[in-house]
Design a protein around this motif. Structure first.
Motif, PDB file in Angstrom:
ATOM      1  N   GLN A 160      51.671 -15.460 -25.388  1.00 20.90           N
ATOM      2  CA  GLN A 160      50.825 -16.540 -24.832  1.00 20.90           C
ATOM      3  C   GLN A 160      49.727 -15.990 -23.911  1.00 20.90           C
ATOM      4  O   GLN A 160      49.551 -16.434 -22.774  1.00 20.90           O
ATOM      5  CB  GLN A 160      51.691 -17.566 -24.088  1.00 20.90           C
ATOM      6  N   ILE A 161      48.996 -15.005 -24.456  1.00 19.64           N
ATOM      7  CA  ILE A 161      47.919 -14.375 -23.697  1.00 19.64           C
ATOM      8  C   ILE A 161      46.571 -14.758 -24.298  1.00 19.64           C
ATOM      9  O   ILE A 161      46.357 -14.625 -25.502  1.00 19.64           O
ATOM     10  CB  ILE A 161      48.083 -12.840 -23.685  1.00 19.64           C
ATOM     11  N   ALA A 162      45.688 -15.264 -23.445  1.00 21.64           N
ATOM     12  CA  ALA A 162      44.354 -15.680 -23.908  1.00 21.64           C
ATOM     13  C   ALA A 162      43.451 -14.458 -24.051  1.00 21.64           C
ATOM     14  O   ALA A 162      43.611 -13.457 -23.353  1.00 21.64           O
ATOM     15  CB  ALA A 162      43.745 -16.667 -22.918  1.00 21.64           C
ATOM     16  N   VAL A 163      42.477 -14.578 -24.957  1.00 23.93           N
ATOM     17  CA  VAL A 163      41.534 -13.500 -25.238  1.00 23.93           C
ATOM     18  C   VAL A 163      40.196 -13.813 -24.569  1.00 23.93           C
ATOM     19  O   VAL A 163      39.697 -14.927 -24.640  1.00 23.93           O
ATOM     20  CB  VAL A 163      41.335 -13.355 -26.767  1.00 23.93           C
ATOM     21  N   VAL A 167      34.912  -8.800 -29.090  1.00 24.54           N
ATOM     22  CA  VAL A 167      33.924  -8.180 -29.983  1.00 24.54           C
ATOM     23  C   VAL A 167      34.694  -7.727 -31.217  1.00 24.54           C
ATOM     24  O   VAL A 167      35.544  -6.840 -31.136  1.00 24.54           O
ATOM     25  CB  VAL A 167      33.237  -6.959 -29.315  1.00 24.54           C
ATOM     26  N   TYR A 168      34.445  -8.383 -32.343  1.00 23.26           N
ATOM     27  CA  TYR A 168      35.155  -8.051 -33.581  1.00 23.26           C
ATOM     28  C   TYR A 168      34.225  -7.306 -34.523  1.00 23.26           C
ATOM     29  O   TYR A 168      33.260  -7.857 -35.036  1.00 23.26           O
ATOM     30  CB  TYR A 168      35.689  -9.321 -34.262  1.00 23.26           C
ATOM     31  N   ASP A 169      34.500  -6.015 -34.697  1.00 21.62           N
ATOM     32  CA  ASP A 169      33.698  -5.181 -35.584  1.00 21.62           C
ATOM     33  C   ASP A 169      34.658  -4.186 -36.226  1.00 21.62           C
ATOM     34  O   ASP A 169      35.871  -4.384 -36.183  1.00 21.62           O
ATOM     35  CB  ASP A 169      32.610  -4.461 -34.756  1.00 21.62           C
ATOM     36  N   THR A 170      34.131  -3.100 -36.791  1.00 20.02           N
ATOM     37  CA  THR A 170      35.066  -2.103 -37.350  1.00 20.02           C
ATOM     38  C   THR A 170      35.973  -1.597 -36.226  1.00 20.02           C
ATOM     39  O   THR A 170      37.149  -1.317 -36.427  1.00 20.02           O
ATOM     40  CB  THR A 170      34.313  -0.920 -37.981  1.00 20.02           C
ATOM     41  N   LYS A 171      35.392  -1.497 -35.015  1.00 15.18           N
ATOM     42  CA  LYS A 171      36.201  -1.212 -33.821  1.00 15.18           C
ATOM     43  C   LYS A 171      36.157  -2.485 -32.978  1.00 15.18           C
ATOM     44  O   LYS A 171      35.081  -2.953 -32.623  1.00 15.18           O
ATOM     45  CB  LYS A 171      35.583  -0.039 -33.058  1.00 15.18           C
ATOM     46  N   CYS A 172      37.304  -3.070 -32.701  1.00 18.12           N
ATOM     47  CA  CYS A 172      37.346  -4.344 -31.970  1.00 18.12           C
ATOM     48  C   CYS A 172      37.639  -4.091 -30.485  1.00 18.12           C
ATOM     49  O   CYS A 172      38.308  -3.126 -30.126  1.00 18.12           O
ATOM     50  CB  CYS A 172      38.434  -5.250 -32.537  1.00 18.12           C
ATOM     51  N   SER A 173      37.145  -5.003 -29.653  1.00 13.64           N
ATOM     52  CA  SER A 173      37.343  -4.887 -28.209  1.00 13.64           C
ATOM     53  C   SER A 173      37.553  -6.280 -27.622  1.00 13.64           C
ATOM     54  O   SER A 173      36.797  -7.200 -27.908  1.00 13.64           O
ATOM     55  CB  SER A 173      36.099  -4.219 -27.601  1.00 13.64           C
TER      56      SER A 173
END
Length: 204
Positions: A160-163, A167-173
């Motif tokens: 139950q952790i919010a984001v 940044v969703y790419d080949t490398k996500c953050s």
């Protein structure tokens, strides 16, 4: 547990007023999370109350309640900022700024009178505030390969952790806040995922 997992602050700004021998003390309590917020709030009050004599204040910051500052703004030393801070200490509040705006009524109140006035105005403002309990959270930046997305999201959903700031790419953050008491468990699950790294940002 070696640390406190929660702290108390106020949900929204609140006001209180105290009068003595013609002087008027208007206390403004604000929820804040960093010292940089103090100056703009003071500037706004100075603009709003341009005829007031003093703008005395104190704040406490951080879940550990370890950061504080106070200012007597021309009142005798220890008669304004210290009583405001002591009231925050007594109420066990943090992440709060209290500014007391004084309109001088022509009669000197003396040191005991000033201490009582700044304290009483602060007490009144805090009595009008809604006190809330917050959990102490550690903020982390996590990065991972896009292919690990489903695994990561599964853990976050189960915990139950919010984001934040994704940044969703080949490398996500993404940034995530983890309640301090759960940090070891959650990080243990996340760091078991290939390609994932977690960097600590701070505690809030």
């Amino acid at each position: 547990m070696l640390f406190e997992d929660t702290y108390h602050t106020i949900a929204a700004p609140a006001e209180g007023i105290f009068r003595d021998k013609g002087s008027k003390f208007i206390a403004y309590a604000y929820p804040i999370t960093q010292e940089e917020q103090v100056k703009p709030l003071l500037s706004n009050l100075r603009a709003e109350h341009h005829k007031a004599r003093h703008f005395c204040w104190a704040f406490r910051l951080t879940p550990e309640r370890s950061v504080f500052r106070l200012n007597d703004d021309g009142e005798p030393s220890g008669t304004a900022g210290r009583p405001i801070l002591n009231t925050l200490l007594s109420a066990e509040l943090t992440n709060v700024l209290v500014v007391v705006v004084r309109y001088f009524g022509g009669t000197l109140l003396g040191v005991p009178g000033l201490i009582n006035a700044y304290k009483s105005a602060t007490v009144e403002a805090l009595a009008n505030a809604k006190v809330i309990e917050k959990t102490v959270n550690d903020l982390y930046q996590i990065t991972f390969d896009y292919l690990a997305m489903n695994e990561v999201m599964k853990v976050l959903k189960e915990e139950q952790i919010a984001v934040e700031s994704p940044v969703y790419d080949t490398k996500c953050s993404i940034k995530i806040e983890i309640r301090k008491a759960r940090v070891n468990v959650v990080l243990g699950r996340l760091e078991a995922i290939d390609t994932l790294t977690a960097n600590y940002i701070g505690t809030f």
